[in-house]
Design a protein around this motif. Structure first.
Motif, PDB file in Angstrom:
ATOM      1  N   ALA A   1      -7.776   4.879  -8.443  1.00 48.14           N
ATOM      2  CA  ALA A   1      -8.659   5.217  -9.556  1.00 48.14           C
ATOM      3  C   ALA A   1      -9.651   6.306  -9.195  1.00 48.14           C
ATOM      4  O   ALA A   1     -10.168   7.000 -10.091  1.00 48.14           O
ATOM      5  CB  ALA A   1      -9.418   3.963 -10.010  1.00 48.14           C
ATOM      6  N   ASP A   2      -9.931   6.483  -7.894  1.00 47.41           N
ATOM      7  CA  ASP A   2     -10.861   7.532  -7.491  1.00 47.41           C
ATOM      8  C   ASP A   2     -10.145   8.785  -6.996  1.00 47.41           C
ATOM      9  O   ASP A   2     -10.720   9.604  -6.272  1.00 47.41           O
ATOM     10  CB  ASP A   2     -11.858   7.016  -6.444  1.00 47.41           C
ATOM     11  CG  ASP A   2     -11.187   6.402  -5.227  1.00 47.41           C
ATOM     12  OD1 ASP A   2      -9.984   6.100  -5.298  1.00 47.41           O
ATOM     13  OD2 ASP A   2     -11.871   6.207  -4.211  1.00 47.41           O
ATOM     14  N   GLY A   3      -8.874   8.942  -7.383  1.00 46.77           N
ATOM     15  CA  GLY A   3      -8.193  10.214  -7.201  1.00 46.77           C
ATOM     16  C   GLY A   3      -7.478  10.439  -5.890  1.00 46.77           C
ATOM     17  O   GLY A   3      -7.127  11.572  -5.571  1.00 46.77           O
TER      18      GLY A   3
ATOM     19  N   ALA B   1     -14.744  -1.644  -0.732  1.00 51.69           N
ATOM     20  CA  ALA B   1     -14.543  -1.228  -2.128  1.00 51.69           C
ATOM     21  C   ALA B   1     -13.337  -0.300  -2.259  1.00 51.69           C
ATOM     22  O   ALA B   1     -12.566  -0.407  -3.215  1.00 51.69           O
ATOM     23  CB  ALA B   1     -15.803  -0.542  -2.658  1.00 51.69           C
ATOM     24  N   GLY B   2     -13.164   0.591  -1.294  1.00 51.88           N
ATOM     25  CA  GLY B   2     -12.014   1.487  -1.319  1.00 51.88           C
ATOM     26  C   GLY B   2     -10.709   0.749  -1.132  1.00 51.88           C
ATOM     27  O   GLY B   2      -9.703   1.069  -1.794  1.00 51.88           O
ATOM     28  N   PHE B   3     -10.695  -0.245  -0.255  1.00 44.72           N
ATOM     29  CA  PHE B   3      -9.479  -1.037  -0.053  1.00 44.72           C
ATOM     30  C   PHE B   3      -9.082  -1.773  -1.330  1.00 44.72           C
ATOM     31  O   PHE B   3      -7.895  -1.935  -1.620  1.00 44.72           O
ATOM     32  CB  PHE B   3      -9.678  -2.032   1.082  1.00 44.72           C
ATOM     33  CG  PHE B   3      -9.491  -1.441   2.466  1.00 44.72           C
ATOM     34  CD1 PHE B   3      -9.501  -0.081   2.679  1.00 44.72           C
ATOM     35  CD2 PHE B   3      -9.307  -2.271   3.559  1.00 44.72           C
ATOM     36  CE1 PHE B   3      -9.326   0.457   3.949  1.00 44.72           C
ATOM     37  CE2 PHE B   3      -9.125  -1.751   4.831  1.00 44.72           C
ATOM     38  CZ  PHE B   3      -9.139  -0.386   5.033  1.00 44.72           C
ATOM     39  N   TYR B   4     -10.076  -2.221  -2.082  1.00 40.51           N
ATOM     40  CA  TYR B   4      -9.758  -2.882  -3.350  1.00 40.51           C
ATOM     41  C   TYR B   4      -9.141  -1.885  -4.337  1.00 40.51           C
ATOM     42  O   TYR B   4      -8.233  -2.234  -5.103  1.00 40.51           O
ATOM     43  CB  TYR B   4     -11.011  -3.514  -3.955  1.00 40.51           C
ATOM     44  CG  TYR B   4     -11.563  -4.685  -3.182  1.00 40.51           C
ATOM     45  CD1 TYR B   4     -10.788  -5.378  -2.250  1.00 40.51           C
ATOM     46  CD2 TYR B   4     -12.875  -5.116  -3.381  1.00 40.51           C
ATOM     47  CE1 TYR B   4     -11.293  -6.445  -1.538  1.00 40.51           C
ATOM     48  CE2 TYR B   4     -13.384  -6.194  -2.679  1.00 40.51           C
ATOM     49  CZ  TYR B   4     -12.601  -6.853  -1.757  1.00 40.51           C
ATOM     50  OH  TYR B   4     -13.110  -7.928  -1.055  1.00 40.51           O
TER      51      TYR B   4
ATOM     52  N   GLN C   1      -0.710  -1.712  -9.805  1.00 33.78           N
ATOM     53  CA  GLN C   1      -0.349  -0.891 -10.963  1.00 33.78           C
ATOM     54  C   GLN C   1       0.992  -0.203 -10.748  1.00 33.78           C
ATOM     55  O   GLN C   1       1.768  -0.054 -11.689  1.00 33.78           O
ATOM     56  CB  GLN C   1      -1.458   0.129 -11.226  1.00 33.78           C
ATOM     57  CG  GLN C   1      -2.748  -0.487 -11.729  1.00 33.78           C
ATOM     58  CD  GLN C   1      -3.907   0.493 -11.775  1.00 33.78           C
ATOM     59  OE1 GLN C   1      -3.716   1.707 -11.646  1.00 33.78           O
ATOM     60  NE2 GLN C   1      -5.114  -0.019 -11.948  1.00 33.78           N
ATOM     61  N   TRP C   2       1.263   0.205  -9.513  1.00 36.74           N
ATOM     62  CA  TRP C   2       2.553   0.835  -9.230  1.00 36.74           C
ATOM     63  C   TRP C   2       3.686  -0.154  -9.469  1.00 36.74           C
ATOM     64  O   TRP C   2       4.709   0.197 -10.072  1.00 36.74           O
ATOM     65  CB  TRP C   2       2.574   1.342  -7.793  1.00 36.74           C
ATOM     66  CG  TRP C   2       3.796   2.153  -7.472  1.00 36.74           C
ATOM     67  CD1 TRP C   2       3.951   3.499  -7.605  1.00 36.74           C
ATOM     68  CD2 TRP C   2       5.060   1.651  -6.990  1.00 36.74           C
ATOM     69  NE1 TRP C   2       5.232   3.884  -7.234  1.00 36.74           N
ATOM     70  CE2 TRP C   2       5.931   2.771  -6.854  1.00 36.74           C
ATOM     71  CE3 TRP C   2       5.525   0.379  -6.658  1.00 36.74           C
ATOM     72  CZ2 TRP C   2       7.243   2.636  -6.399  1.00 36.74           C
ATOM     73  CZ3 TRP C   2       6.835   0.245  -6.201  1.00 36.74           C
ATOM     74  CH2 TRP C   2       7.691   1.361  -6.081  1.00 36.74           C
ATOM     75  N   LEU C   3       3.507  -1.394  -9.006  1.00 44.28           N
ATOM     76  CA  LEU C   3       4.537  -2.406  -9.233  1.00 44.28           C
ATOM     77  C   LEU C   3       4.747  -2.655 -10.718  1.00 44.28           C
ATOM     78  O   LEU C   3       5.882  -2.778 -11.179  1.00 44.28           O
ATOM     79  CB  LEU C   3       4.137  -3.725  -8.550  1.00 44.28           C
ATOM     80  CG  LEU C   3       4.582  -3.979  -7.121  1.00 44.28           C
ATOM     81  CD1 LEU C   3       4.282  -5.421  -6.737  1.00 44.28           C
ATOM     82  CD2 LEU C   3       6.057  -3.670  -6.916  1.00 44.28           C
TER      83      LEU C   3
END
Length: 262
Positions: free
Chosen positions: A52-54, A116-119, A127-129
């Motif tokens: 989500a953060d690119g 937070a980044g790992f989440y 989402q990919w799945l």
């Protein structure tokens, strides 16, 4: 008396200095991220996860056979995609699908490691799945060590068919306190991964595996988590340490547990 006071002052100064040093270096200590991209494991395809953060993250995917489920695997803080493929070998050999997630800042991926980044990385995997037509009811989330923190959070958000944790901790501050008992670890550790606070709310089967010789994260952490889980099962492995996820017997036990759910 003056000598005693000076000695005590030196001890206090040293203690505070060490605490500050560990606090300032905690990211490097918590996330010793291997930087070399892992070679593609035979049988897997390389896929890209968009966060989500690119960020675009490299991951490995091996599709399930027939009606077998798919596992999403989050490795430990020093892990790689190559190691993750070893940890899931017995499951993939049985036809279970596997999406092996590589975190930001690991294996050539962009970004800096953090809770937070790992989440966000975990969300990108889920989402990919979903984009491949694989829903939560066909998915088992597995996390090893610090990856268990990501796995618990993803299970809380997405309600998969089941959750498996290998050598997990109740929280990162608790794990730090187990090793650095002489420091106020709860105040020093910024990232939390509070698994014990989350696991009781999960209404799904939970498997926890722990080695009874694990000195990095003692098995008391796993036993606490299984007591908190609504539908928990604990598997203890005699003489196994923190590298339990790589052991064939732990893989086969995870495989059998997963297949028994479907």
């Amino acid at each position: 008396m003056t000598l005693v006071i000076r000695s005590l002052g030196f001890v206090v100064f040293t203690y505070v200095a060490v605490a500050i040093l560990l606090w300032s270096m905690q990211s490097r200590l918590l996330y010793p991220a291997p930087q070399t991209p892992a070679p593609l494991t035979p049988g897997y395809a390389e896929v890209q996860l968009e966060t989500a953060d690119g960020l675009t993250l490299r991951a490995f995917y091996n599709p399930a056979e027939g009606d077998r489920p798919t596992v999403v695997y989050f490795h430990g803080n020093g892990g790689t995609l190559s190691g993750a493929s070893v940890s899931n070998a017995a499951l993939v050999e049985a036809g279970i699908g596997a999406l092996l997630v590589e975190y930001r800042g690991y294996g050539g991926n962009p970004g800096e490691p953090a809770e937070a980044g790992f989440y966000r990385d975990g969300e990108a995997a889920m989402q990919w799945l979903a984009a491949q037509g694989i829903g939560p009811e066909e998915t088992v989330i597995i996390g090893n060590s610090i990856g268990g923190g990501v796995a618990v959070e993803m299970a809380r958000r997405h309600d998969p068919a089941a959750l498996a944790l290998v050598a997990p901790f109740t929280s990162l501050p608790d794990a730090a306190a187990s090793n650095l008992w002489w420091l106020p670890a709860g105040w020093l550790v910024s990232d939390q991964y509070r698994n014990a606070d989350k696991i009781a709310a999960l209404d799904l089967p939970v498997l926890i595996q722990h080695g009874d010789a694990d000195t990095l994260i003692p098995d008391a952490h796993g036993k606490t988590l299984v007591r908190l889980a609504r539908d928990g099962k604990f598997q203890s492995f005699a003489r196994s340490g923190h590298a339990l996820s790589f052991e064939r017997r732990s893989q086969e036990a995870r495989r059998d547990w997963v297949l028994g759910l479907f």
